[in-house]
Write a protein that holds these residues in place. Structure first.
Motif, mmCIF file in Angstrom:
data_model
loop_
_atom_site.group_PDB
_atom_site.id
_atom_site.type_symbol
_atom_site.label_atom_id
_atom_site.label_comp_id
_atom_site.label_asym_id
_atom_site.label_seq_id
_atom_site.Cartn_x
_atom_site.Cartn_y
_atom_site.Cartn_z
ATOM 1 N N MET A 18 73.582 28.639 40.406
ATOM 2 C CA MET A 18 74.160 27.860 39.548
ATOM 3 C C MET A 18 75.712 28.045 39.314
ATOM 4 O O MET A 18 76.287 27.250 38.486
ATOM 5 C CB MET A 18 73.667 27.981 38.065
ATOM 6 C CG MET A 18 72.045 27.733 37.998
ATOM 7 S SD MET A 18 72.003 26.115 38.324
ATOM 8 C CE MET A 18 72.543 25.115 36.762
ATOM 9 N N GLY A 19 76.304 28.848 39.957
ATOM 10 C CA GLY A 19 77.751 29.327 39.625
ATOM 11 C C GLY A 19 78.244 29.725 38.194
ATOM 12 O O GLY A 19 79.260 29.359 38.059
ATOM 13 N N ILE A 20 77.287 30.321 37.729
ATOM 14 C CA ILE A 20 77.669 30.975 36.486
ATOM 15 C C ILE A 20 77.610 32.243 36.271
ATOM 16 O O ILE A 20 77.327 33.045 35.021
ATOM 17 C CB ILE A 20 76.751 30.152 35.187
ATOM 18 C CG1 ILE A 20 75.330 30.159 35.568
ATOM 19 C CG2 ILE A 20 77.101 28.763 35.190
ATOM 20 C CD1 ILE A 20 74.169 29.896 34.468
ATOM 21 N N GLU A 67 85.192 26.243 41.086
ATOM 22 C CA GLU A 67 84.784 26.214 39.895
ATOM 23 C C GLU A 67 85.181 24.415 39.468
ATOM 24 O O GLU A 67 84.138 23.856 38.751
ATOM 25 C CB GLU A 67 85.532 26.982 38.869
ATOM 26 C CG GLU A 67 85.393 26.680 37.536
ATOM 27 C CD GLU A 67 83.798 26.838 37.115
ATOM 28 O OE1 GLU A 67 83.235 27.767 37.533
ATOM 29 O OE2 GLU A 67 83.527 26.311 36.085
ATOM 30 N N ARG A 94 76.086 21.382 39.271
ATOM 31 C CA ARG A 94 75.343 21.647 38.113
ATOM 32 C C ARG A 94 75.047 20.370 37.280
ATOM 33 O O ARG A 94 75.936 19.562 37.147
ATOM 34 C CB ARG A 94 76.052 22.606 37.164
ATOM 35 C CG ARG A 94 76.510 23.988 37.835
ATOM 36 C CD ARG A 94 76.881 25.052 36.667
ATOM 37 N NE ARG A 94 78.367 24.468 36.370
ATOM 38 C CZ ARG A 94 79.418 25.218 36.535
ATOM 39 N NH1 ARG A 94 79.174 26.569 37.261
ATOM 40 N NH2 ARG A 94 80.662 24.808 36.095
#
Lengths: 317, 352
Positions: B60-62, B86, B93
């Motif tokens: 999720m890139g979180i 980012e 997302r």
């Protein structure tokens, strides 16, 4: 929401009544007659005491005091500072500079504190955060009258930008504000630092919360998520810290008013205590509390606006 | 059950993630590979700290600020998600990958109206959508996840919802972007057992209706049995066994999978629940050899010296344990577990 405000207002009136009672008893139970003085003839002293009900028992005096406030709005009469003048009139002329000084300091410090705290939280661990944290410690631990002296020395003596003392002859609002700038800054530093410190902590916590992660999984950018989700949530606990700040600022203004010769209630309160003008002292204490209670009420109401849990929470679902 | 020629939607290859911590680098994920095909549910099972949540956060890139993706690829839609910046990630997302959180109590913004939290996704991902259209869509989503009286609920706040209802809202939010992959991070852990079943049913229903790929993270093998097509068992940042549900449940090969299966509560026996002895290793200094060796009754000498490779059991079933080496001593499944598997098989046959 209306019910909530009504409730807060009722609580405020009750508090005010308690303040009235307490300040009456504490001040008036001090020993020594108000009119006892070598220059005053005993018969005149007796006459004056009769006129002011001072010959009656204490509880009767309390009754007259409360009756006077409720029926005539009479908060007593000054006997030493301005003999014969009603305390209410004295206060009336003294309220504007005090309210201006206190309210402006608070109104100025809240957004400033929020900005500083936000910067520190977003730049957590960077040099700017370290610098802000360092300044926060200084501003919280050094009392306002020390800043007042430093400001007076720097900005009136070394750099004559502002008047050293309050210019009571100032006609316009702008001129009044100009001469109030230094006392306002002196009073605002502590609340700015306090708010910034709390907001920094709160914001750092909210920024790492699950709902902020969820907000970001929705496709919001980091900035959008911070503004929409983190910010308002961090303000909820901040509203709570503002209430003690109000009393802090008002207490600080007692001394700072005196230092800048601001003709406000603070200076008058100190004078009346020193002179033993008990009637005036009690009246001033009541008004002082009334002002801070009003600010607390405003904060309470805004609390309800920020946080739906407070607003709706009372209702049974 | 599933079509072998299905298209692969997401492919994770040799993912390695570490966290900077006071003691040094915590190696949370140490070379994880798995793939997800369209319309299937892949479960990742493991105890706390095994790296399962970290892996999906990377997807999720979180990831938290102190995480470093050291190596590996996450292939999705022709991109490598580990390389996406980012600035670009927020398009992926919400729009393409939805996430359902573990704790619905803390996943919703406490002071924002439920309706707004759902419409926010719609409005942010589709600039042309009007507020009215977003509200209509949100109400539709709320109905789809089984919220009664959505019109009334739309203007309420999270604290007026029960845990199960909040999880349904979180699911609605995840679905709002119309994703093709739904990641569920222990979606029922924080819920009541009765509510759990309903939420799982809902996830299954949504998955079928929308032909979603689901990545299901859990530590509860019981939940996995009803949900997953394929299962990856994770331990100490590695996948130790992978296979179809049947293979993992009926023919488990790794001692850790055995231990997990034995520690599952079982209504049919009065035996004491078997706990796995010891604690997971310190991941700042991962042990040499097999990370599970210290807690493994069947550990061999080589387990302490050399990491086991994956041994192939079938086209879909692999396990990383030296016990499968031809030269290893023959170890029978623990009797308790064998009895349990037989029971599961029987009840499975009755159900199925």
């Amino acid at each position: 929401m209306f019910k909530y405000i009504l409730g807060r207002f009722g609580a405020m009136l009750l508090t005010l009544f308690l303040v009235m009672t307490l300040s009456f008893w504490i001040i008036r139970l001090m020993p020594m007659s108000i009119f006892e003085h070598p220059d005053v003839h005993p018969t005149i002293q007796k006459m004056l005491e009769e006129q002011m009900h001072l010959d009656k028992p204490m509880y009767m005096q309390y009754y007259y005091f409360i009756e006077g406030i409720i029926t005539e709005g009479d908060f007593g009469t000054s006997v030493k500072i301005r003999p014969g003048m009603s305390a209410f009139e004295i206060i009336e002329s003294r309220i504007p500079p005090t309210v201006l000084l206190n309210v402006v300091s608070l109104l100025f410090s809240i957004p400033m504190g929020i900005i500083v705290g936000t910067i520190a939280a977003l730049k957590r661990g960077k040099w700017i955060d370290t610098l802000i944290s360092f300044l926060i410690v200084i501003c919280i631990s050094v009392p306002s009258f020390v800043f007042a002296s430093l400001l007076q020395y720097t900005f009136t003596f070394k750099l004559p930008w502002f008047p050293t003392l309050y210019d009571s002859a100032a006609g316009s609002f702008a001129a009044m504000m100009h001469s109030l700038t230094l006392p306002i800054i002196a009073l605002a530093l502590n609340p700015i630092a306090t708010i910034a410190r709390y907001l920094r902590g709160e914001l750092i916590e909210t920024l790492s919360s699950e709902y902020l992660l969820l907000a970001r999984t929705k496709g919001l950018t980091r900035a959008q998520a911070t503004v929409r989700h983190a910010f308002r949530n961090s303000l909820v606990p901040i509203a709570n810290t503002i209430i003690p700040l109000i009393t802090g600022v008002m207490g600080g203004s007692l001394v700072v008013e005196k230092m800048f010769a601001v003709p406000g209630m603070g200076g008058q309160l100190i004078d009346s205590i020193l002179a033993g003008d008990h009637f005036l002292t009690v009246a001033l204490l009541i008004f002082y509390s009334a002002i801070s209670l009003c600010t607390v009420l405003i904060i309470d109401i805004s609390y309800g606006i920020i946080d739906p849990r407070i607003r709706i929470g009372g209702r049974k679902e | 059950m599933e079509n072998k020629k299905q298209e692969t939607v997401l492919k994770v290859e040799d993912l390695r993630i570490s966290f900077r911590a006071y003691g040094g680098l915590v190696k949370a994920v140490r070379g994880v590979s798995f793939d997800v095909k369209r319309g299937e549910t892949v479960a990742i099972v493991g105890e706390s700290g095994s790296g399962k949540s970290v892996s999906i956060k990377a997807i999720m890139g979180i990831l938290a600020g102190n995480a470093i993706i050291e190596d590996g690829r996450i292939e999705y839609g022709g991109m490598d998600l580990t390389k996406v910046t980012e600035e670009d990630f927020h398009h992926i997302r919400g729009n393409r990958i939805g996430l359902i959180f573990q704790d619905p109590l803390s996943a919703l913004n406490p002071i924002m109206k439920i309706g707004k939290q759902i419409t926010e996704v719609l409005l942010i991902n589709d600039k042309k959508m009007t507020k009215e259209a977003a509200k209509e869509k949100a109400l539709e989503l709320m109905r789809a996840v089984g919220i009664p009286q959505p019109e009334l609920r739309f203007d309420q706040y999270p604290f007026q919802f029960s845990g199960g209802m909040r999880q349904r809202i979180v699911i609605a939010i995840a679905l709002a972007g119309d994703p093709e992959i739904l990641i569920c991070d222990e979606p029922t852990t924080a819920l009541d057992v009765t509510v759990q079943a309903k939420i799982l049913e809902l996830i299954n229903k949504i998955k079928r209706e929308r032909n979603l790929s689901v990545i299901f993270i859990t530590h509860d093998l019981g939940v996995v049995a009803n949900m997953a097509d394929r299962v990856n068992v994770m331990y100490a940042g590695k996948i130790v066994e992978t296979g179809t549900s049947e293979e993992i449940f009926f023919k488990p090969a790794h001692p850790y999978t055995w231990a997990l299966l034995s520690s599952m509560p079982d209504l049919q026996t009065n035996e004491r629940l078997l706990a796995i002895p010891g604690t997971p290793p310190n991941m700042i200094h991962p042990p040499k050899g097999d990370a599970f060796a210290a807690r493994n009754r069947y550990a061999l000498k080589i387990d302490y010296e050399q990491e086991p490779p994956y041994f192939k059991l079938s086209d879909t079933h692999y396990a990383a344990t030296w016990l499968l080496h031809p030269k290893a001593p023959k170890v029978e499944l623990p009797a308790v577990l064998q009895a349990r598997i037989d029971r599961m098989r029987k009840s499975g046959e009755i159900d199925g």
